[in-house]
Design a protein around this motif. Structure first.
Motif, PDB file in Angstrom:
ATOM      1  N   LYS A   1     -18.648  -3.408   3.373  1.00 29.70           N
ATOM      2  CA  LYS A   1     -19.363  -2.236   3.868  1.00 29.70           C
ATOM      3  C   LYS A   1     -18.428  -1.204   4.504  1.00 29.70           C
ATOM      4  CE  LYS A   1     -23.672  -4.720   4.935  1.00 29.70           C
ATOM      5  NZ  LYS A   1     -24.574  -5.167   6.037  1.00 29.70           N
ATOM      6  N   VAL A   2     -17.464  -1.680   5.290  1.00 30.43           N
ATOM      7  CA  VAL A   2     -16.710  -0.742   6.133  1.00 30.43           C
ATOM      8  C   VAL A   2     -15.279  -0.481   5.684  1.00 30.43           C
ATOM      9  CG1 VAL A   2     -18.134  -1.350   8.119  1.00 30.43           C
ATOM     10  CG2 VAL A   2     -15.968  -2.542   7.777  1.00 30.43           C
ATOM     11  N   ASN A   3     -14.680  -1.398   4.935  1.00 33.12           N
ATOM     12  CA  ASN A   3     -13.274  -1.211   4.579  1.00 33.12           C
ATOM     13  C   ASN A   3     -13.023  -0.020   3.659  1.00 33.12           C
ATOM     14  OD1 ASN A   3     -10.522  -2.232   4.917  1.00 33.12           O
ATOM     15  ND2 ASN A   3     -10.617  -2.658   2.721  1.00 33.12           N
TER      16      ASN A   3
ATOM     17  N   GLN B   1     -14.013   2.917   3.894  1.00 39.67           N
ATOM     18  CA  GLN B   1     -13.781   4.104   4.736  1.00 39.67           C
ATOM     19  C   GLN B   1     -12.548   3.958   5.628  1.00 39.67           C
ATOM     20  OE1 GLN B   1     -17.086   2.595   4.680  1.00 39.67           O
ATOM     21  NE2 GLN B   1     -17.365   3.958   2.914  1.00 39.67           N
ATOM     22  N   LEU B   2     -12.174   2.724   5.929  1.00 36.09           N
ATOM     23  CA  LEU B   2     -11.092   2.491   6.884  1.00 36.09           C
ATOM     24  C   LEU B   2      -9.764   2.135   6.225  1.00 36.09           C
ATOM     25  CD1 LEU B   2     -13.048   0.483   9.617  1.00 36.09           C
ATOM     26  CD2 LEU B   2     -12.446   2.916   9.612  1.00 36.09           C
ATOM     27  N   ASN B   3      -9.815   1.474   5.079  1.00 35.96           N
ATOM     28  CA  ASN B   3      -8.594   1.056   4.378  1.00 35.96           C
ATOM     29  C   ASN B   3      -7.678   0.242   5.290  1.00 35.96           C
ATOM     30  OD1 ASN B   3      -6.927   0.965   2.048  1.00 35.96           O
ATOM     31  ND2 ASN B   3      -5.613   2.564   2.902  1.00 35.96           N
ATOM     32  N   ALA B   4      -8.267  -0.716   5.976  1.00 35.90           N
ATOM     33  CA  ALA B   4      -7.504  -1.586   6.876  1.00 35.90           C
ATOM     34  C   ALA B   4      -6.958  -2.799   6.133  1.00 35.90           C
ATOM     35  CB  ALA B   4      -8.382  -2.034   8.037  1.00 35.90           C
ATOM     36  N   ILE B   5      -7.817  -3.458   5.352  1.00 36.36           N
ATOM     37  CA  ILE B   5      -7.401  -4.580   4.516  1.00 36.36           C
ATOM     38  C   ILE B   5      -7.010  -4.042   3.154  1.00 36.36           C
ATOM     39  CG2 ILE B   5      -8.207  -6.647   3.305  1.00 36.36           C
ATOM     40  CD1 ILE B   5      -9.896  -7.327   5.733  1.00 36.36           C
ATOM     41  N   VAL B   6      -5.772  -4.308   2.739  1.00 41.38           N
ATOM     42  CA  VAL B   6      -5.270  -3.768   1.467  1.00 41.38           C
ATOM     43  C   VAL B   6      -4.986  -4.856   0.438  1.00 41.38           C
ATOM     44  CG1 VAL B   6      -4.379  -1.643   2.476  1.00 41.38           C
ATOM     45  CG2 VAL B   6      -2.922  -3.678   2.442  1.00 41.38           C
ATOM     46  N   ASP B   7      -4.966  -6.109   0.859  1.00 37.92           N
ATOM     47  CA  ASP B   7      -4.894  -7.256  -0.052  1.00 37.92           C
ATOM     48  C   ASP B   7      -6.170  -8.065   0.141  1.00 37.92           C
ATOM     49  OD1 ASP B   7      -2.560  -6.954  -1.456  1.00 37.92           O
ATOM     50  OD2 ASP B   7      -1.331  -8.144  -0.083  1.00 37.92           O
TER      51      ASP B   7
ATOM     52  N   THR C   1      -3.440  -6.909   5.973  1.00 38.71           N
ATOM     53  CA  THR C   1      -3.684  -5.581   6.533  1.00 38.71           C
ATOM     54  C   THR C   1      -2.501  -4.633   6.380  1.00 38.71           C
ATOM     55  OG1 THR C   1      -3.033  -6.406   8.720  1.00 38.71           O
ATOM     56  CG2 THR C   1      -5.388  -6.399   8.187  1.00 38.71           C
ATOM     57  N   ASN C   2      -2.817  -3.361   6.420  1.00 34.43           N
ATOM     58  CA  ASN C   2      -1.888  -2.284   6.125  1.00 34.43           C
ATOM     59  C   ASN C   2      -0.887  -2.046   7.249  1.00 34.43           C
ATOM     60  OD1 ASN C   2      -0.979  -0.394   4.277  1.00 34.43           O
ATOM     61  ND2 ASN C   2      -2.377   1.218   4.937  1.00 34.43           N
ATOM     62  N   THR C   3       0.241  -1.474   6.878  1.00 31.67           N
ATOM     63  CA  THR C   3       1.311  -1.123   7.811  1.00 31.67           C
ATOM     64  C   THR C   3       2.008   0.121   7.269  1.00 31.67           C
ATOM     65  OG1 THR C   3       3.227  -2.026   9.016  1.00 31.67           O
ATOM     66  CG2 THR C   3       3.126  -2.506   6.686  1.00 31.67           C
ATOM     67  N   PRO C   4       2.683   0.911   8.096  1.00 29.28           N
ATOM     68  CA  PRO C   4       3.479   2.022   7.556  1.00 29.28           C
ATOM     69  C   PRO C   4       4.723   1.512   6.839  1.00 29.28           C
ATOM     70  CG  PRO C   4       3.805   1.829   9.917  1.00 29.28           C
ATOM     71  CD  PRO C   4       2.700   0.874   9.561  1.00 29.28           C
ATOM     72  N   GLU C   5       5.389   2.386   6.132  1.00 27.19           N
ATOM     73  CA  GLU C   5       6.619   2.019   5.446  1.00 27.19           C
ATOM     74  C   GLU C   5       7.622   1.391   6.420  1.00 27.19           C
ATOM     75  OE1 GLU C   5       8.012   5.163   2.372  1.00 27.19           O
ATOM     76  OE2 GLU C   5       6.648   6.216   3.738  1.00 27.19           O
ATOM     77  N   PHE C   6       8.153   0.253   6.025  1.00 28.14           N
ATOM     78  CA  PHE C   6       9.150  -0.470   6.812  1.00 28.14           C
ATOM     79  C   PHE C   6       8.616  -0.886   8.182  1.00 28.14           C
ATOM     80  CE2 PHE C   6      11.464   2.365   3.926  1.00 28.14           C
ATOM     81  CZ  PHE C   6      12.250   1.461   3.232  1.00 28.14           C
TER      82      PHE C   6
ATOM     83  N   GLY D   1      -3.498  -1.447  10.492  1.00 25.68           N
ATOM     84  CA  GLY D   1      -4.511  -2.114   9.682  1.00 25.68           C
ATOM     85  C   GLY D   1      -5.143  -3.273  10.414  1.00 25.68           C
ATOM     86  N   ALA D   2      -4.343  -3.990  11.176  1.00 24.38           N
ATOM     87  CA  ALA D   2      -4.838  -5.140  11.936  1.00 24.38           C
ATOM     88  C   ALA D   2      -5.853  -4.714  12.989  1.00 24.38           C
ATOM     89  CB  ALA D   2      -3.668  -5.869  12.588  1.00 24.38           C
ATOM     90  N   SER D   3      -5.524  -3.676  13.770  1.00 22.37           N
ATOM     91  CA  SER D   3      -6.434  -3.258  14.843  1.00 22.37           C
ATOM     92  C   SER D   3      -7.717  -2.670  14.281  1.00 22.37           C
ATOM     93  CB  SER D   3      -5.746  -2.252  15.762  1.00 22.37           C
ATOM     94  OG  SER D   3      -5.447  -1.047  15.082  1.00 22.37           O
ATOM     95  N   SER D   4      -7.597  -1.896  13.201  1.00 20.41           N
ATOM     96  CA  SER D   4      -8.780  -1.321  12.578  1.00 20.41           C
ATOM     97  C   SER D   4      -9.686  -2.417  12.034  1.00 20.41           C
ATOM     98  CB  SER D   4      -8.360  -0.365  11.447  1.00 20.41           C
ATOM     99  OG  SER D   4      -9.471   0.222  10.824  1.00 20.41           O
ATOM    100  N   ALA D   5      -9.092  -3.437  11.409  1.00 16.03           N
ATOM    101  CA  ALA D   5      -9.875  -4.534  10.826  1.00 16.03           C
ATOM    102  C   ALA D   5     -10.629  -5.321  11.893  1.00 16.03           C
ATOM    103  CB  ALA D   5      -8.963  -5.461  10.023  1.00 16.03           C
ATOM    104  N   VAL D   6      -9.946  -5.675  12.973  1.00 14.79           N
ATOM    105  CA  VAL D   6     -10.591  -6.515  13.977  1.00 14.79           C
ATOM    106  C   VAL D   6     -11.668  -5.744  14.731  1.00 14.79           C
ATOM    107  CG1 VAL D   6      -9.052  -6.142  15.974  1.00 14.79           C
ATOM    108  CG2 VAL D   6     -10.095  -8.366  15.625  1.00 14.79           C
ATOM    109  N   MET D   7     -11.435  -4.467  14.996  1.00 13.45           N
ATOM    110  CA  MET D   7     -12.436  -3.693  15.725  1.00 13.45           C
ATOM    111  C   MET D   7     -13.623  -3.293  14.854  1.00 13.45           C
ATOM    112  SD  MET D   7     -11.813  -3.516  18.930  1.00 13.45           S
ATOM    113  CE  MET D   7     -12.704  -2.097  19.582  1.00 13.45           C
TER     114      MET D   7
END
Length: 480
Positions: free
Chosen positions: A38-40, A42-48, A125-130, A160-166
């Motif tokens: 439902k929510v990912n 819009q948030l794109n927190a979990i990418v795998d 979950t997502n992270t910035p480059e490097f 990505g981690a904080s967005s996913a858990v919240m």
């Protein structure tokens, strides 16, 4: 009958229900996966996506329990893993397109420990480059959004981690922190976290082609982002277990009550050298001080030793190491944006090399000693992470002013990585701005190896202020 949807329960609440056989691992997993659908988007927190594997894992756990196997401490708890840590069968991409096919052959220690405790992995979950920004965006997976709204960055690098858990996609979210990467996202989203101290959580990636630099080894730590401080109390004893692949792990138990404190003093620190503290941050610091005062601590407004020097020396040393060991990879594989950001990092923090770098590394002991002596009198410190309310997405890509606001002002953040002290984040209130609501989080710093006292302080503040995920969900209409 549940008062809240299954996905809305904290890890502590879930474990109480699984212990009483009110919920199965499969029921919990299905609920969180449905919430993610439902929510990912819009948030794109979990990418795998790990949905299929998660269901199989949950069903297997339930079958084992039916056959008489005892439940682990985190039985059925939905967990995400950041994409810069090895998880067997998945790419440790670190947000870099060139690493999208770097498939891990084994799990990192923290993944094994969470699995051994009965957790169910629901996504990565997502992270910035490097993993080297306080914002979360990369060319491989795109931008992660903050569930409070697009007026706020989700923080980084564990955004990505904080967005996913919240957002209820998981109840424990793995992340890591070399300069604030657990703490920035927690402040941004109203989450709770603990940056463990040096050596407390074992770490290693089998996918790495060479050993990390000595400063990366000593400043980077693995940890968790949660919705409640009680979930840190629940999960930390599991992830601090020893692993021989990290020879510098500190094998201390979580329960350190036998290490008596000789002081109930707490240092309240309002100032960040060179920067003005926003009134909302001052308000948050005062709220945290009141909360700890209510449970018997003595609050003293004091100035700590060598904050600016500790922070700037540490970060210039780290960037010197990064430039020497990773500079070519960043130029070869990084986007134009990340290269521009690193160029500004290097302008604002002179990357030490040669004798200057070696001297800075040697002086790390001096800074750590001064802070240890200070914290013998004040075992806890209340501080900001950054002295202003949180910033909007891509602020750090806006040249000198942007990097100064995001990273340059974060002296209270990376100073703690350099000297290896534990530091936690807990929200105190919500600031209502023209752009939208902004959660305000403050930092609690503890003595070396006293993560337990930091978490106890986070719990006391949470008891005083309440949790903030339900405020977020009420705003979004998710619990109506």
């Amino acid at each position: 009958m549940l008062n809240k949807p299954i996905w809305a329960l904290t890890a502590s609440e879930l474990c109480k229900k699984t212990k009483n056989n009110e919920l199965s691992a499969t029921e919990i997993t299905v609920a969180c996966l449905e919430q993610t659908k439902k929510v990912n988007p819009q948030l794109n927190a979990i990418v795998d996506d790990m949905s299929d594997e998660a269901i199989k894992r949950a069903e297997s756990l339930d079958s084992e329990v039916a056959a008489g196997k005892p439940k682990g401490r985190l039985f059925g708890v939905p967990v995400t893993v950041k994409i810069n840590v090895d998880q067997k069968g998945y790419a440790t991409s670190n947000g870099v397109t060139a690493l999208k096919n770097l498939i891990a052959k084994t799990n990192a220690p923290i993944v094994d420990h969470l699995m051994d405790a009965g957790a169910v992995f629901v996504g990565r979950t997502n992270t910035p480059e490097f993993s080297f920004r306080a914002d979360t965006e990369n060319p491989l997976y795109g931008r992660t959004n903050n569930p409070w709204g697009k007026h706020l960055s989700p923080g980084g690098s564990s955004g990505g981690a904080s967005s996913a858990v919240m957002a209820g996609m998981c109840t424990l979210a793995h992340g890591n922190d070399i300069g604030g990467s657990l703490r920035f996202p927690s402040v941004a989203t109203g989450a709770v976290t603990l940056k463990p101290g040096l050596g407390r959580v074992p770490a290693w990636n089998s996918s790495q082609t060479s050993e990390r630099g000595i400063l990366a080894q000593s400043m980077s730590v693995q940890g968790l982002i949660t919705r409640s401080a009680y979930d840190l109390q629940l999960a930390m004893p599991e992830i601090i277990q020893s692993d021989l692949r990290d020879p510098f792990h500190v094998p201390m138990p979580w329960d350190t009550s036998h290490l008596s404190e000789n002081s109930r003093k707490v240092a309240l620190c309002f100032e960040t050298p060179g920067f003005k503290t926003d009134p909302e941050i001052v308000k948050g610091l005062k709220i945290a001080a009141d909360a700890l005062s209510d449970v018997g601590f003595e609050i003293h407004e004091v100035t700590p030793p060598l904050l600016e020097e500790t922070a700037k020396t540490g970060y210039s040393a780290l960037l010197g190491e990064v430039q020497a060991l990773l500079g070519e990879d960043i130029r070869r594989n990084g986007s134009e944006k990340i290269q521009m950001i690193f160029d500004e990092y290097f302008r604002q923090f002179e990357p030490y090399d040669g004798k200057k770098l070696l001297t800075a590394m040697a002086n790390r002991t001096h800074y750590a000693r001064e802070w240890s002596l200070f914290m013998d009198e004040y075992p806890l410190i209340i501080s900001n992470l950054i002295p202003t309310s949180f910033f909007y997405p891509d602020r750090d890509s806006e040249g000198k002013a942007g990097v100064t606001e995001v990273l340059g002002a974060a002296l209270w953040s990376y100073s703690m990585n350099f000297i290896g002290h534990p530091a936690g984040i807990v929200p105190t209130h919500i600031a209502n701005t023209k752009a939208g609501p902004v959660p305000i989080g403050i930092q609690i710093i503890g003595k070396r190896w006293r993560e337990d006292t930091v978490v106890a302080a986070l719990i006391a503040i949470e008891e005083y202020c309440g949790t903030f995920y339900e405020k977020l969900w009420a705003k979004l209409g998710w619990l109506n």
